[in-house]
Design an enzyme around this catalytic site. Structure first.
Site, PDB file in Angstrom:
ATOM      1  N   CYS A 286      -0.254  11.353   0.748  1.00  0.00           N
ATOM      2  CA  CYS A 286       1.031  10.934   1.304  1.00  0.00           C
ATOM      3  C   CYS A 286       1.295   9.457   1.019  1.00  0.00           C
ATOM      4  CB  CYS A 286       1.031  11.184   2.808  1.00  0.00           C
ATOM      5  SG  CYS A 286       2.518  10.624   3.651  1.00  0.00           S
TER       6      CYS A 286
ATOM      7  N   CYS B  84       1.282   7.613   4.732  1.00  0.00           N
ATOM      8  CA  CYS B  84       0.109   7.416   5.585  1.00  0.00           C
ATOM      9  C   CYS B  84      -1.220   7.649   4.865  1.00  0.00           C
ATOM     10  CB  CYS B  84       0.191   8.327   6.809  1.00  0.00           C
ATOM     11  SG  CYS B  84      -0.183  10.065   6.455  1.00  0.00           S
TER      12      CYS B  84
ATOM     13  N   CYS C 250       2.842  16.585   4.463  1.00  0.00           N
ATOM     14  CA  CYS C 250       1.637  15.805   4.728  1.00  0.00           C
ATOM     15  C   CYS C 250       0.853  16.485   5.852  1.00  0.00           C
ATOM     16  CB  CYS C 250       2.013  14.384   5.123  1.00  0.00           C
ATOM     17  SG  CYS C 250       0.596  13.376   5.624  1.00  0.00           S
TER      18      CYS C 250
ATOM     19  N   CYS D  43       0.926  13.186   8.885  1.00  0.00           N
ATOM     20  CA  CYS D  43       2.145  12.693   9.534  1.00  0.00           C
ATOM     21  C   CYS D  43       3.277  13.706   9.368  1.00  0.00           C
ATOM     22  CB  CYS D  43       2.538  11.332   8.967  1.00  0.00           C
ATOM     23  SG  CYS D  43       3.156  11.378   7.258  1.00  0.00           S
TER      24      CYS D  43
ATOM     25  N   ASP E  48      -2.241   1.287 -23.592  1.00  0.00           N
ATOM     26  CA  ASP E  48      -3.345   1.962 -22.912  1.00  0.00           C
ATOM     27  C   ASP E  48      -3.236   3.467 -23.155  1.00  0.00           C
ATOM     28  OD1 ASP E  48      -5.212   3.026 -21.219  1.00  0.00           O
ATOM     29  OD2 ASP E  48      -4.347   2.212 -19.377  1.00  0.00           O
TER      30      ASP E  48
END
Length: 408
Positions: free
Chosen positions: A197, A200, A213, A216, A333
């Protein structure tokens, strides 16, 4: 000098510089022309965007496709300024607006990193957020940092409608801060960058088209627009058949978001869908080119999420040429190669090409995909038996191919 006169003079200088660049064959001119204009008038973007209805399109993948779709849709209303050459940083945006000073509408494809500044300058009527995933970590940075920057920017756009893909966890987190979000359910399958999440840190759980989630209250919002196969369900309960000429679920998802955004600025969904059906290629993508003994379909893929979608639309029985470069525009990269499920290429004839074909060859060895190498992508086509060829390339490799193949 008045501000209006300064902008006009700066635009004129930019156009002259662009003309010289094209004439001297130093480049296409759009970026350098916009750069000169901005250097002479740092507020040129704000002034060129005034008195227009502006729509911004951003996200990691699909910006060029969706912005072209929106442009076609809005052309049903009036002339549209559009950076269709893919120059999606401030220089290119200024050049696109300066090229069509009287167009009442503008559709601007904008690189994610510049969205907060560009949106503050032009105050768009609508902003389309397609998806967020890893892309060019050496330039863009970590994708969750991008989500936080966009979230903060959207919180300050009180009059902008933010059209957002609610099946992307990071997109939803950013767009939830907007005063006027419009949620579109696209059913997109890439979730490799949102296992936790963004609010959170709890685990994100997925069931069918739902996600939430585990810790939360953050969860997928209920969409008002929904993609179901080739059908788009609109807020009024009607269905629109896309019937696109572009392949794949990703393009259908782009189209659903484009329909929702076009509706926000006054184009009926059925009218917009009819105009989307006229699109057959996007700057050469998906175009099929005949080269002596081969029929070559060109496709672009730039990052793990984009490659995942592209590998799904490849014809199972057709040989594949995969070309990879690592210029600044690609991202230097190449660690992203290890996040692409190249195992899907097993059982095919595969040729690796491009300036970094050795890196790609190592990745395919670990994927247990038999292949051979030919650094020149055009020569790689010629190593294959007569017939169809699927050619997938990242940004600069694709750009070079589009320039070369029609002439050979």
């Amino acid at each position: 000098m008045s501000t209006r006169l300064r902008t006009r003079a700066s635009v004129a200088a930019g156009r002259l510089t662009a003309w010289f660049s094209r004439t001297a064959r130093l480049g296409r001119g759009g970026v350098i022309g916009g750069r000169v204009t901005l250097r002479l008038d740092p507020k040129a973007l704000r002034r060129l965007g005034q008195d227009r209805t502006v729509v911004i399109v951003t996200g990691t993948n699909g910006k060029t496709t969706t912005s072209l779709m929106l442009t076609r849709a809005l052309e049903a209303l009036a002339e549209v300024a559009h950076n269709g050459d893919g120059a999606n940083m401030p220089d290119g945006l200024v050049a696109a607006l300066a090229a069509r000073p009287d167009a009442p509408y503008a559709v601007l494809e904008v690189d994610e990193t510049y969205v907060p500044w560009v949106a503050e300058q032009v105050q768009p009527a609508a902003l389309v957020l397609l998806n967020l995933s890893r892309d060019q970590l050496d330039r863009v940075g970590e994708v969750r940092m991008m989500e936080r920057d966009l979230r903060a920017a959207f919180a300050g756009l009180s009059r902008t409608v933010v059209v957002a893909n609610c099946d992307d966890v990071l997109v939803t987190s950013a767009a939830a801060a907007a005063a006027r979000p419009v949620w579109v359910g696209t059913g997109r399958r890439w979730s490799g960058d949102s296992v936790s999440c963004p609010r959170c840190g709890g685990a994100i759980t997925h069931t069918d088209r739902e996600w939430r989630c585990a810790v939360c209250a953050f969860a997928r919002p209920e969409p008002t627009w929904t993609l179901d196969g080739d059908l788009v369900h609109t807020p009024g309960g009607r269905q629109v058949d896309l019937d696109l000429r572009l392949p794949g679920e990703a393009n259908r998802a782009n189209a659903a978001l484009a329909l929702a955004a076009a509706h926000c600025v006054g184009v009926p969904p059925h009218t917009a869908a009819a105009r989307l059906r006229t699109i057959t290629d996007i700057g050469g993508r998906y175009r099929t080119i005949r080269r002596t003994r081969h029929s070559v379909r060109l496709m672009l893929a730039k990052n793990p999420a984009g490659w995942a979608e592209t590998l799904r639309v490849l014809d199972e029985d057709t040989p594949v040429v995969v070309a990879v470069n690592a210029h600044e525009a690609d991202g230097r990269d190449l660690s992203w190669l290890w996040d692409v499920h190249f195992e899907r290429l097993r059982g095919r004839q595969v040729v690796v090409a491009g300036e970094r074909c050795a890196d790609l060859a190592v990745r395919l060895c670990y994927a247990e995909v038999p292949h051979w190498s030919e650094p020149d992508p055009v020569a790689a086509i010629d190593t294959l038996p007569p017939g169809g060829v699927e050619l997938v390339a990242n940004y600069t490799a694709f750009r070079d191919l589009v320039d070369r193949l029609p002439d050979v």
